[in-house]
Design an enzyme around this catalytic site. Structure first.
Site, PDB file in Angstrom:
ATOM      1  N   ASN A   9      -5.617  -6.464   3.311  1.00  0.00           N
ATOM      2  CA  ASN A   9      -5.388  -8.284   2.533  1.00  0.00           C
ATOM      3  C   ASN A   9      -3.984  -8.662   2.545  1.00  0.00           C
ATOM      4  O   ASN A   9      -2.986  -8.497   2.220  1.00  0.00           O
ATOM      5  CB  ASN A   9      -4.802  -7.980   1.092  1.00  0.00           C
ATOM      6  CG  ASN A   9      -5.041  -8.630   0.435  1.00  0.00           C
ATOM      7  OD1 ASN A   9      -5.290 -10.150   1.025  1.00  0.00           O
ATOM      8  ND2 ASN A   9      -5.463  -8.104  -0.944  1.00  0.00           N
ATOM      9  N   LYS A  11      -3.301 -11.666   1.352  1.00  0.00           N
ATOM     10  CA  LYS A  11      -2.547 -12.241   0.651  1.00  0.00           C
ATOM     11  C   LYS A  11      -1.803 -13.925   0.857  1.00  0.00           C
ATOM     12  O   LYS A  11      -2.608 -14.765   2.234  1.00  0.00           O
ATOM     13  CB  LYS A  11      -1.867 -12.028  -0.370  1.00  0.00           C
ATOM     14  CG  LYS A  11      -1.204 -10.481  -0.383  1.00  0.00           C
ATOM     15  CD  LYS A  11      -2.196  -9.802  -2.291  1.00  0.00           C
ATOM     16  CE  LYS A  11      -1.827  -8.502  -2.447  1.00  0.00           C
ATOM     17  NZ  LYS A  11      -1.901  -7.893  -3.535  1.00  0.00           N
ATOM     18  N   GLY A 171       0.985  -3.426  -5.770  1.00  0.00           N
ATOM     19  CA  GLY A 171       2.573  -4.133  -5.133  1.00  0.00           C
ATOM     20  C   GLY A 171       3.323  -3.657  -6.090  1.00  0.00           C
ATOM     21  O   GLY A 171       4.482  -4.003  -5.959  1.00  0.00           O
ATOM     22  N   SER A 211      -0.929   0.005  -3.053  1.00  0.00           N
ATOM     23  CA  SER A 211       0.111   0.727  -2.821  1.00  0.00           C
ATOM     24  C   SER A 211      -0.297   1.925  -1.974  1.00  0.00           C
ATOM     25  O   SER A 211       0.653   2.715  -1.456  1.00  0.00           O
ATOM     26  CB  SER A 211       1.357   1.322  -4.207  1.00  0.00           C
ATOM     27  OG  SER A 211       1.746   0.229  -4.453  1.00  0.00           O
TER      28      SER A 211
HETATM   29  P1  PGA Z   1      -0.737  -4.004  -2.505  1.00  0.00           P
HETATM   30  O1  PGA Z   1      -1.596  -4.306  -2.346  1.00  0.00           O
HETATM   31  O2  PGA Z   1      -1.003  -2.441  -0.766  1.00  0.00           O
HETATM   32  O3  PGA Z   1       0.863  -4.226  -1.615  1.00  0.00           O
HETATM   33  O4  PGA Z   1      -0.361  -2.437  -3.484  1.00  0.00           O
HETATM   34  C1  PGA Z   1      -3.023  -4.054  -2.681  1.00  0.00           C
HETATM   35  C2  PGA Z   1      -3.956  -5.096  -2.782  1.00  0.00           C
HETATM   36  O5  PGA Z   1      -3.705  -6.164  -3.173  1.00  0.00           O
HETATM   37  O6  PGA Z   1      -5.025  -4.966  -2.465  1.00  0.00           O
END
Ligand code: PGA
Length: 247
Positions: A9, A11, A171, A211
């Site tokens: 993802n 984002k 995150g 994470s």
């Molecule tokens: P992250 O995000 O791996 O940065 O924790 C996961 C997500 O939002 O799908």
């Protein structure tokens, strides 16, 4: 047997040039992986990524609206995603729920629409830290799953992917314990069995997200109920995303 699926993802990161470079390298490096690999990129990157003609790496979007077209300023239609080569679409991500106030009813409309047009939803569910501390984790994910799937036909279910993403793990660098995640995912699968059939529930892939990084992916993938991962931060860098896929 469920084929593992690991999705990145991205984002709101990467311009077109960066996206193309990352996707090209990834395609080369994961060619022989038994895992299904997906990149969920910002909308603006999708035409260029689609034009690469990738065969191993599949494309996904991070959101969509539930109407075919119309006066919906700023929104993207399901057909537009199909048009730029998307096979998947993330729906109900906690950032959509929290920052953009998407509720279960809206997410349900999007899930039904995606399934009806042949886009595969990656439906995100997960509890906040407050809900976890109050012992409400399973209640929250069961409710989110049930409401998001209201009206979805049994024969569409094999196109569904669910991502269990505890909000407090996204995150933050603080991942959920793998056995804990396995237990919550088992509860989600049980919900599918109650809503549909045990046999169908066994076919739906359920990922863990929050994470995930090269150092912890193996623990998650060793769990019997966990069928893959939805990876945010660690999917942006091709080296780290490659090591996650090659866990
Ligand atoms: P992250 O995000 O791996 O940065 O924790 C996961 C997500 O939002 O799908």
């Amino acid at each position: 047997m469920r084929t593992p699926i690991i999705a990145g993802n991205w984002k709101m990161y990467k311009n077109v040039g960066e996206a193309v470079e990352t996707a090209r390298k990834l395609e080369e490096r994961v060619q022989d992986s038994p895992v299904e690999v997906v990149i969920c990129a910002p909308f603006t990157n999708l035409p260029a990524l689609s034009a690469l003609g990738l065969t191993k790496v599949k494309l996904g979007a991070q959101n969509m609206y539930f109407e075919d077209q119309g006066a919906f300023t700023g929104e993207i239609a399901p057909g537009m995603l199909l048009d730029v080569g998307c096979e998947y679409v993330i729906l109900g991500h906690s950032e959509r729920r929290q920052i953009f106030k998407e509720d279960d009813e809206l997410i349900n409309k999007k899930v039904l629409k995606a399934l009806n047009v042949g886009l595969k939803p990656i439906l995100c569910v997960g509890e906040t830290l407050e809900e976890r501390r109050a012992g409400r984790t399973e209640e929250v994910v069961v409710a989110q799953t049930t409401r998001a799937l209201a009206g979805a036909a049994a024969e569409q279910l094999t196109n569904l992917v669910i991502a269990y993403e505890p909000v407090w793990a996204i995150g933050t660098g603080e991942n959920c314990d793998a056995e804990d995640a396995n237990q919550v995912i088992a509860r989600i699968r049980q919900t599918l069995a109650e809503l549909y059939t045990a046999d169908l529930a066994q076919q739906v892939r359920i990922q863990y997200g929050g994470s995930v990084k090269p150092a912890n992916i193996k623990e998650f993938m060793e769990q019997p109920e966990i069928d893959g991962a939805l990876v945010g931060g660690a999917s942006l860098d091709v080296d780290s995303f490659t090591s996650i896929i090659r866990y």
